[in-house]
Structures are given as structure tokens and as C-alpha cells.
Enzyme design. Structure first.
Site: not given
Lengths: 321, 326
Positions: B60, B129
Site C-alpha cells: 500500500e 475491514h
């Protein structure tokens, strides 16, 4: 594309460039004492061979990313001494209008994508710039300067991997000056040579003497040739040494005076000077170059001192949300 | 006009911009052959291929950082970060680089990048999440933050975000992907920095955004039957906030509720409440009411998860109290 080796005549302007960087950086402590410079500043004295050697192999079309110890990189890549000095003094005429300072000198028109205050942050940016180079079919490479400390950042590993899987035209230039702030490389790294990490990312890992500008130039030119022929990135580790502390406030308790003195004997500038004299460049020419370098820095300092400070309203420009 | 889901509308906006401008490309994890975690980018990959929809390693920090570098050289990357929770791995290139480069360089650099990410709970995907951490980005000078709640706004805002010369954080809510509304067939944009009154009402201003909009509208519908008219303001952009629209509404209604899914403390609601205090204090009949997520990580079990996300009932109850002056 840079030639792999330079003629003696071509080395003379590089001698001048190294002197300019050193002369400029030797002014930093006095300027801070006088209150003309503020904030943090990291000098690269002793490491000029890497900055100038790498940039001498790059063309105007090539890019660099730099780090917190970036004065040498940006000057070697062609940043105007006057505008660099004005930025150090926080003046409106500085490369960044006085808003970046020592750690954030940038000029995309010269291929300088920025010094950086965050260790390792330039590496992903270099990868992205190289991606843009490849996508746009440009004849350019990106040289990414970082230190031994940054080799332990996640960004190092992610960036080498991504650049390698996409075969991007990046040169990862590790200036191993043996210390990340106070952290000795021999304590912070389980290996002596950072270059061996290249093997884990399927790229060449090359070790060079960072205080030998000819070697730096030659190894860089070879890596550029590899990148431009589509063979992807390289990791180049140049062994060098920073003569001064991490920043201007550093008691240097982590190393001995003797160690510093030993490295000073390997001064990249003196080594080039000796080579030039051996190869027939006259003492007169050398002295002339030295006085030119001094004059250029002196002129830059005068320019900076006489430049206006930014108007207070400038604090609110160049931000959009 | 075509009825489409928000997912289809955002996809449509992305595709149109990629056709219009060859410098636009998508970069992220599993965006190509796999098609994106909810299938949004799959058809775009089919049309444009690997060069314009680029699958990356799971990195990322370097995906976003590479977006910064590519944008500095004139491309317009649309970076996809999948679940917003993963952006914690890439805060440096957003906060220290993208948001600051233009300023630090005295305007020499621009970073025209969009970073897309998924927020919100409701799918039992638990604590790593389900977060809504938009306030982190809305706190940073130099970032634009948008969070569309409808298909129309999704398409219009993704186009504006791509055309913007600055970095835009583009937040999509998982539960909104399947909601549908009418989307124009021709090219249009929704301006960044402009809120939208989704329902006009005279009694209470309800200020919200993203995943809470459907609940706000459901509550407004229910309250209308008992004679309480909510004005529902969808912020759409969280930075810069459209304080003019908020102020105009609150000065008219004299009452305000701020609603979001993110935890209450130091959230967008705190900022909106303070703005109302500063700009409409004399018009207020009662203190501003905040309704927000509870101060716990998102639990997995659906009964537990339902405890922490604001409900229609909570909104209705709060509005009744406010209306009755309690």
C-alpha cells in the site's frame, strides 16, 4: 546517455561542483549562528562524490528524488545556487519561495522531484515517476538517493520489489555513510553490504567507493544503460562518510574523533584534486576553479541576503483545501 | 437518464474519464483480472487492459507513493486501496507528500491523484475491514475529501476528483454500492465542496453523509407522517466543508442533528457542530444533537455490530425530542 568514463577535462567542472556544494554547506553553521538560517539542516560534507558522480551521469531529461541530506543532490542536478541559498535563508526568491527550506528543495523543471523530510519517502515517489516515464515512453531514468538508515524502511523493500516486477527505469542510490542519525549501520543492519538485498528483488546490487567520483560516475552510467535498455532497476551502494553530525545539533557520542579523521583522509574532493594534478591539470587551473566556486557561493549568499522575505500572506497560498 | 447502482455509476464515471483522458489510469491490488473486491473495476480492465488498470503487489505504501510520483510527472492516477482500514499502511505518501508537495515547493508541484477506498460497517467484516476514518484526512490541510452517497453523486464526484489538480480522497461506502438512482447519460460533474439538500424540510436540519444518508431519508419519511419535516443535507464533501449550505438551513430551521457512522469523538460531527455554534448560535432553539457510531472497534457478530451503528429509530427519537423541546 552518460558515457561510462570521463576525460580529465570533463572532471574539472565536477571538481568545481563538489567545491560549490562543500562551500555552501560549510556556511550553514555560521548562518544558523548569525540567525540568518533557522530550523533543521543536514549537511552532506564528505559525501559530495556520490551526489556529483551520480548526477554527472544523468541528463537534463532524467529525474532525482532526494532525502533530508539533499543540498548536494539538488545542486549537482542543476539547482541554481542562488535560489538554493535563498531558500535556506527563507527568502521569497528561494526555490520554494521560502516555504520548503533545507529539507524540501524541489524543481521539477530540472528533474528535481524533491528533497524529503521523511526517511525512505522518496523511494515510492521515484518508482511512480519511473512508471510515468515508462508509460509516456520518455527517454529518462529516475535516480533515487537514500541512506543506509532508509534501507530498513518498508518503503525500501516495497519500492525495490515494485520497480523490479515492472522493470522500471530507476536507480536506487544508497549512500551508505555508516550512520542513520546516531544508529551505526553495523548495529542496525545484520549485513555489511546493503547491496546484497538487491538479490532478493532480482536486480543487480553494485558496491562502489562513494568517495571516488570516477567510480561513482562509471557505475551509475552502467546502471543507466541497463535501465534505458529496458533491463530494469539497479541498487547501487556507495560507501561514504558524513564528516559532520546528523544535523547541526549533534554531540556525535556514537563515534570517535579518530574514525572521523580516518575518513577525512579519503576526502572525495582532495582525491579528485590529486588525480587532476597527476593527469596534467595545472595548479593554476585548479586554483582558478577553486576561486570560481568560492565566488559562486559568495554571490549566492549575497543574492540570498539581499532578497526580500516572503509577504506574510504567502503563508496562505498554494494550499487548496 | 438511466437507473443504476452506485457501483455502476462510479465505474461509469471512471470509464468515461479514462476514455476522455489517456493520462488517467487505475492502480491497486486485484483491480484487473480479479476485477476489484466488489467487481467495480473488472469491466474497466476488460476495456482498457493491463496498462491502464494495473495490478500491484500488496504494498500500500508504495502504491500510493508511486501515485504521487506518477502524478508529479503529469499522469492522473486513480489509486485503489480496497478497504479504508488498509490506508494506515500508506499514511506517509498521503499526509506528508501528496497533501504538502504543492505548498512546500511554493506551488511548483501538483499532485492530481485520486485515492479510492471503502468505508463502513454492516457486512460483519469486523474491526479491520469496517472503519470510517474519514476524519483523519479531513483534518489535513492540502487534502480534499469526498464521500458520495448516491449513484448520481458517485459518478459526478469521481469525474470532478479525476479532473482536479490536487489529491482527492474518495470514500465509497460498502452498503451504498447496491443502492440505485437516476444518472444522466451525458457528461456531467458534481462540484467538490458543495453539499446537497436531499430532502427539503422546515423543522430540523439533519446533516449527514455517506452510508448514513439512506437512514436519514428513511427517518425523515417516518417523521413526516407525524408532522415533523426534516431537512436532510448530504455534505458530499468533507473537506472543504460547505458551511454556507449548513448555515442557511440551520438558520431557517433553528434545530440541527449531525449524523455519521464514524465514532462520535473528534468526528466530522464535532466540526459541523462547532461551525453551527460559530455561525448560527443566535438562530438555535436547542443545542446541536450528534448521533454517531459507538466508541468501540467494529465487532464481528451481526447483533453486536448492530449495537454500534446509528439506527433509523435513534434518529426518529432524537428528532422527536428536539421538536418537543426536550
Amino acid at each position: 546517455m552518460g558515457k561510462k568514463s570521463l576525460s580529465t577535462e570533463e572532471l574539472v567542472p565536477l571538481y568545481k561542483k563538489m567545491l560549490e556544494i562543500r562551500t555552501l554547506e560549510l556556511l550553514i553553521k555560521p548562518l544558523i549562528r548569525e540567525g540568518l538560517m533557522r530550523g533543521f539542516s543536514h549537511q552532506s560534507v564528505g559525501q559530495e562524490g556520490v551526489a556529483v558522480g551520480v548526477c554527472s551521469a544523468l541528463s537534463d531529461r532524467d529525474y532525482i528524488t532526494s532525502n533530508h541530506r539533499g543540498h548536494g543532490h539538488v545542486v549537482a542536478k542543476g539547482a541554481d545556487l542562488k535560489r538554493v541559498m535563498a531558500e535556506l535563508l527563507g527568502r521569497a526568491t528561494g526555490c520554494c519561495g521560502g516555504k520548503g527550506g533545507s529539507m524540501h528543495i524541489a524543481d521539477p523543471s530540472l528533474g528535481i522531484l524533491g528533497a524529503n523530510g521523511i526517511v525512505g519517502a522518496g523511494m515510492p515517489i521515484a518508482v511512480g515517476a519511473a512508471l510515468a516515464v515508462k508509460k509516456q515512453g520518455l527517454d529518462s531514468v529516475v535516480a533515487c538517493f537514500f541512506g543506509d538508515g532508509a534501507a530498513n524502511e518498508g518503503s525500501f523493500h516495497e519500492s525495490l520489489n515494485l520497480a523490479a516486477v515492472w522493470r522500471l527505469p530507476v536507480l536506487f542510490i544508497c549512500e551508505n555513510n555508516l550512520y542513520g542519525m546516531s544508529g551505526p549501520a553495523k548495529k542496525m543492519l545484520p549485513i555489511k553490504d546493503i547491496a546484497i538485498r538487491a538479490k532478493g528483488y532480482g536486480m543487480p546490487g553494485i558496491i562502489g567507493d562513494g568517495n571516488d567520483i570516477e567510480e561513482v560516475h562509471k557505475l551509475t552510467a552502467e546502471a543507466i544503460a541497463r535501465a534505458k535498455s529496458g533491463r530494469g532497476p539497479s541498487l547501487l551502494e556507495f560507501k561514504t562518510y558524513r564528516w559532520f553530525g546528523h544535523s547541526v545539533n549533534d554531540a556525535e557520542a556514537y563515534r570517535t574523533r579518530e574514525e572521523v579523521e580516518e575518513w577525512k583522509k579519503l576526502c572525495p574532493i582532495h582525491r579528485l584534486r590529486d588525480k587532476l594534478l597527476t593527469r596534467g591539470i595545472t595548479q593554476e587551473t585548479i586554483e582558478h576553479v577553486e576561486s570560481e566556486a568560492n565566488a559562486a557561493v559568495e554571490e549566492a549568499l549575497e543574492y540570498a541576503k539581499s532578497s526580500p522575505k516572503p509577504e506574510p500572506e504567502a503563508a496562505f497560498r498554494d494550499v487548496y483545501a | 437518464m438511466t437507473m443504476m447502482t452506485q457501483l455502476e455509476a462510479i465505474r461509469c464515471g471512471l470509464s468515461e474519464e479514462m476514455r476522455r483522458d489517456s493520462s488517467v489510469f487505475i492502480i491497486g491490488e486485484d483491480v484487473g483480472l480479479y476485477g476489484g473486491v466488489f467487481g467495480l473495476t473488472g469491466p474497466i480492465w476488460k476495456e482498457f487492459g493491463d496498462d491502464r488498470v494495473m495490478d500491484t503487489p500488496i504494498s500500500e505504501l508504495t502504491i500510493v507513493g508511486a501515485g504521487v510520483g506518477a502524478a508529479m510527472l503529469g499522469l492522473r492516477p486513480v489509486v485503489e486501496i480496497m478497504f479504508m482500514d488498509f490506508i494506515t499502511l500508506a499514511m506517509d505518501p498521503i499526509v506528508n507528500q501528496a497533501a504538502k508537495l504543492r505548498y512546500m515547493t511554493g506551488g511548483k508541484v501538483k499532485v492530481p491523484m485520486v485515492i479510492r477506498m471503502l468505508s463502513g460497517g454492516g457486512l460483519s467484516v469486523s474491526a479491520q475491514h469496517s472503519q470510517s476514518i474519514e476524519a483523519w484526512f479531513a483534518h489535513i490541510p492540502g487534502l480534499k475529501v469526498v464521500a458520495p452517497a448516491t449513484a448520481y453523486d458517485g459518478k459526478g464526484l469521481i469525474k470532478s476528483a479525476i479532473r482536479d489538480d490536487n489529491t482527492v480522497i474518495f470514500i465509497e461506502h460498502k452498503l451504498l454500492y447496491k443502492t440505485s438512482d437516476e444518472v444522466p447519460d451525458d457528461d456531467y460533474t458534481v462540484p467538490i465542496g458543495k453539499a446537497d439538500i436531499k430532502r427539503v424540510g422546515k423543522d430540523i436540519s439533519l446533516i449527514t453523509y455517506s452510508g448514513m444518508l439512506p437512514k436519514a431519508l428513511a427517518a425523515a419519511h417516518e417523521l413526516s407522517e407525524e408532522g415533523i419535516e426534516l431537512e436532510v443535507i448530504d455534505l458530499r464533501t468533507l473537506r472543504p466543508l460547505d458551511s454556507a449550505t449548513i448555515m442557511e438551513s440551520v438558520r431557517r430551521t433553528g434545530k440541527a442533528i449531525v449524523l455519521h457512522e464514524a465514532p462520535l469523538s473528534v468526528g466530522i460531527g464535532a466540526e459541523v457542530s462547532a461551525l453551527i455554534m460559530e455561525g448560527a448560535f443566535d438562530y438555535l432553539d436547542a443545542p446541536v444533537v450528534r448521533i454517531a457510531g459507538k466508541e468501540v472497534p467494529s465487532p464481528y457478530n451481526d447483533t453486536l455490530e448492530a449495537q454500534i451503528i446509528p439506527t433509523v429509530e435513534q434518529i426518529v427519537t432524537a428528532a422527536r425530542k428536539l421538536r418537543n423541546g426536550m
